[in-house]
Design a protein around this motif. Structure first.
Motif, PDB file in Angstrom:
ATOM      1  N   LEU A  43       9.703  -3.500  22.732  1.00 55.44           N
ATOM      2  CA  LEU A  43       9.546  -4.186  21.446  1.00 55.44           C
ATOM      3  C   LEU A  43       8.153  -3.971  20.867  1.00 55.44           C
ATOM      4  N   LEU A  44       7.160  -4.052  21.731  1.00 55.52           N
ATOM      5  CA  LEU A  44       5.787  -3.838  21.286  1.00 55.52           C
ATOM      6  C   LEU A  44       5.593  -2.414  20.770  1.00 55.52           C
ATOM      7  N   ASP A  45       6.170  -1.442  21.451  1.00 52.33           N
ATOM      8  CA  ASP A  45       6.081  -0.053  20.994  1.00 52.33           C
ATOM      9  C   ASP A  45       6.781   0.139  19.655  1.00 52.33           C
ATOM     10  N   GLN A  46       7.948  -0.513  19.499  1.00 52.37           N
ATOM     11  CA  GLN A  46       8.662  -0.422  18.220  1.00 52.37           C
ATOM     12  C   GLN A  46       7.853  -1.046  17.091  1.00 52.37           C
ATOM     13  N   LEU A  47       7.245  -2.192  17.361  1.00 50.30           N
ATOM     14  CA  LEU A  47       6.416  -2.839  16.347  1.00 50.30           C
ATOM     15  C   LEU A  47       5.229  -1.958  15.967  1.00 50.30           C
ATOM     16  N   GLU A  48       4.628  -1.331  16.953  1.00 52.09           N
ATOM     17  CA  GLU A  48       3.494  -0.459  16.680  1.00 52.09           C
ATOM     18  C   GLU A  48       3.915   0.739  15.845  1.00 52.09           C
ATOM     19  N   GLN A  49       5.056   1.350  16.177  1.00 52.42           N
ATOM     20  CA  GLN A  49       5.543   2.495  15.402  1.00 52.42           C
ATOM     21  C   GLN A  49       5.868   2.088  13.968  1.00 52.42           C
ATOM     22  N   GLN A  50       6.464   0.907  13.807  1.00 51.11           N
ATOM     23  CA  GLN A  50       6.795   0.448  12.471  1.00 51.11           C
ATOM     24  C   GLN A  50       5.538   0.128  11.663  1.00 51.11           C
TER      25      GLN A  50
ATOM     26  N   HIS B 197       2.650   1.635  12.030  1.00 50.67           N
ATOM     27  CA  HIS B 197       2.096   2.932  11.636  1.00 50.67           C
ATOM     28  C   HIS B 197       2.883   3.529  10.474  1.00 50.67           C
ATOM     29  N   ALA B 198       4.203   3.325  10.449  1.00 49.61           N
ATOM     30  CA  ALA B 198       5.014   3.862   9.365  1.00 49.61           C
ATOM     31  C   ALA B 198       4.795   3.094   8.063  1.00 49.61           C
ATOM     32  N   ASP B 199       4.702   1.756   8.143  1.00 46.07           N
ATOM     33  CA  ASP B 199       4.565   0.944   6.937  1.00 46.07           C
ATOM     34  C   ASP B 199       3.167   0.980   6.340  1.00 46.07           C
TER      35      ASP B 199
ATOM     36  N   LYS C 126      -2.951   3.156   7.130  1.00 43.98           N
ATOM     37  CA  LYS C 126      -4.385   2.910   6.950  1.00 43.98           C
ATOM     38  C   LYS C 126      -4.818   1.666   7.738  1.00 43.98           C
ATOM     39  N   PHE C 127      -4.020   0.592   7.648  1.00 45.32           N
ATOM     40  CA  PHE C 127      -4.326  -0.624   8.389  1.00 45.32           C
ATOM     41  C   PHE C 127      -4.214  -0.380   9.890  1.00 45.32           C
ATOM     42  N   ALA C 128      -3.181   0.341  10.303  1.00 49.08           N
ATOM     43  CA  ALA C 128      -2.999   0.617  11.731  1.00 49.08           C
ATOM     44  C   ALA C 128      -4.167   1.424  12.272  1.00 49.08           C
ATOM     45  N   HIS C 129      -4.646   2.371  11.494  1.00 51.12           N
ATOM     46  CA  HIS C 129      -5.795   3.175  11.932  1.00 51.12           C
ATOM     47  C   HIS C 129      -7.057   2.325  12.013  1.00 51.12           C
ATOM     48  N   SER C 130      -7.243   1.426  11.049  1.00 50.81           N
ATOM     49  CA  SER C 130      -8.447   0.587  11.080  1.00 50.81           C
ATOM     50  C   SER C 130      -8.419  -0.376  12.261  1.00 50.81           C
ATOM     51  N   MET C 131      -7.236  -0.829  12.656  1.00 51.35           N
ATOM     52  CA  MET C 131      -7.135  -1.715  13.802  1.00 51.35           C
ATOM     53  C   MET C 131      -7.329  -0.965  15.115  1.00 51.35           C
TER      54      MET C 131
ATOM     55  N   SER D  10     -11.142  -3.010  -3.906  1.00 47.39           N
ATOM     56  CA  SER D  10     -10.029  -2.655  -3.043  1.00 47.39           C
ATOM     57  C   SER D  10      -8.727  -2.845  -3.795  1.00 47.39           C
ATOM     58  N   LYS D  11      -7.723  -2.038  -3.436  1.00 45.67           N
ATOM     59  CA  LYS D  11      -6.425  -2.126  -4.075  1.00 45.67           C
ATOM     60  C   LYS D  11      -5.659  -3.311  -3.521  1.00 45.67           C
ATOM     61  N   ALA D  12      -4.841  -3.899  -4.365  1.00 42.63           N
ATOM     62  CA  ALA D  12      -3.995  -5.006  -3.916  1.00 42.63           C
ATOM     63  C   ALA D  12      -2.908  -4.452  -3.009  1.00 42.63           C
ATOM     64  N   PRO D  13      -2.499  -5.210  -1.995  1.00 42.33           N
ATOM     65  CA  PRO D  13      -1.462  -4.711  -1.110  1.00 42.33           C
ATOM     66  C   PRO D  13      -0.147  -4.506  -1.852  1.00 42.33           C
ATOM     67  N   THR D  14       0.590  -3.484  -1.434  1.00 46.67           N
ATOM     68  CA  THR D  14       1.851  -3.179  -2.086  1.00 46.67           C
ATOM     69  C   THR D  14       2.965  -4.024  -1.502  1.00 46.67           C
ATOM     70  N   GLY D  15       4.122  -3.933  -2.094  1.00 48.47           N
ATOM     71  CA  GLY D  15       5.240  -4.792  -1.712  1.00 48.47           C
ATOM     72  C   GLY D  15       5.985  -4.364  -0.474  1.00 48.47           C
ATOM     73  N   GLY D  16       5.525  -3.400   0.323  1.00 46.67           N
ATOM     74  CA  GLY D  16       6.241  -2.929   1.497  1.00 46.67           C
ATOM     75  C   GLY D  16       6.204  -3.887   2.664  1.00 46.67           C
ATOM     76  N   LYS D  17       5.470  -4.941   2.566  1.00 43.00           N
ATOM     77  CA  LYS D  17       5.298  -5.877   3.681  1.00 43.00           C
ATOM     78  C   LYS D  17       6.556  -6.694   3.957  1.00 43.00           C
ATOM     79  N   SER D  18       7.329  -6.995   2.923  1.00 45.61           N
ATOM     80  CA  SER D  18       8.479  -7.876   3.127  1.00 45.61           C
ATOM     81  C   SER D  18       9.483  -7.255   4.076  1.00 45.61           C
ATOM     82  N   GLY D  19       9.686  -5.948   4.009  1.00 45.97           N
ATOM     83  CA  GLY D  19      10.596  -5.276   4.923  1.00 45.97           C
ATOM     84  C   GLY D  19      10.106  -5.358   6.352  1.00 45.97           C
TER      85      GLY D  19
END
Length: 125
Positions: free
Chosen positions: A10-17, A19-21, A24-29, A99-108
């Motif tokens: 589950l943790l690996d799936q969350l990490e992959q998702q 990175h896909a969504d 930039k945030f995943a790289h900064s973390m 900075s740009k406002a976050p886009t709507g991809g978060k809800s998914g």
């Protein structure tokens, strides 16, 4: 305490998702926090701290309380300056650009997390 195989998947799936969504945030973390520490701020903060110590000692020698307190405050400010990140390093952008406002991809992403949480709860009962 080690994670079970199911939790690790589950943790690996969350990490992959993540990175896909939002790559930039995943790289900064994932970046090393030591690299984000500015050597310039560390040196300047150390010099300010040393100046504060000297002012504090001068206040003690001259027996002037206000000078000693000012030295202590300067010393604390130098330590604070040396240990905090600049706005540019913290956001990853130059200071002049907003900075740009976050886009709507978060809800998914969030709904997927909720679905997985519900599924996990159903599996446990």
């Amino acid at each position: 305490m080690a994670l079970s195989e199911h939790e690790q998947r589950l943790l690996d799936q969350l990490e992959q998702q993540l990175h896909a969504d939002d790559p930039k945030f995943a790289h900064s973390m994932a970046s090393d926090s030591r690299k984000s520490m500015s050597t310039r701020r560390l040196v300047i903060g150390s010099l300010i701290t040393i100046a504060g110590i000297l002012v504090l000692l001068a206040g003690i020698v001259w027996q002037i309380i206000i000078v000693g307190v000012a030295g202590f405050l300067i010393m604390g400010g130098g330590v604070y300056f040396a240990t905090t990140k600049s706005k540019q390093v913290a956001t990853g952008q130059p200071l002049g650009k907003p900075s740009k406002a976050p886009t709507g991809g978060k809800s998914g992403f969030m709904s997927s997390l909720e679905d997985k949480w519900d599924e996990r709860k159903r599996d446990q009962t």
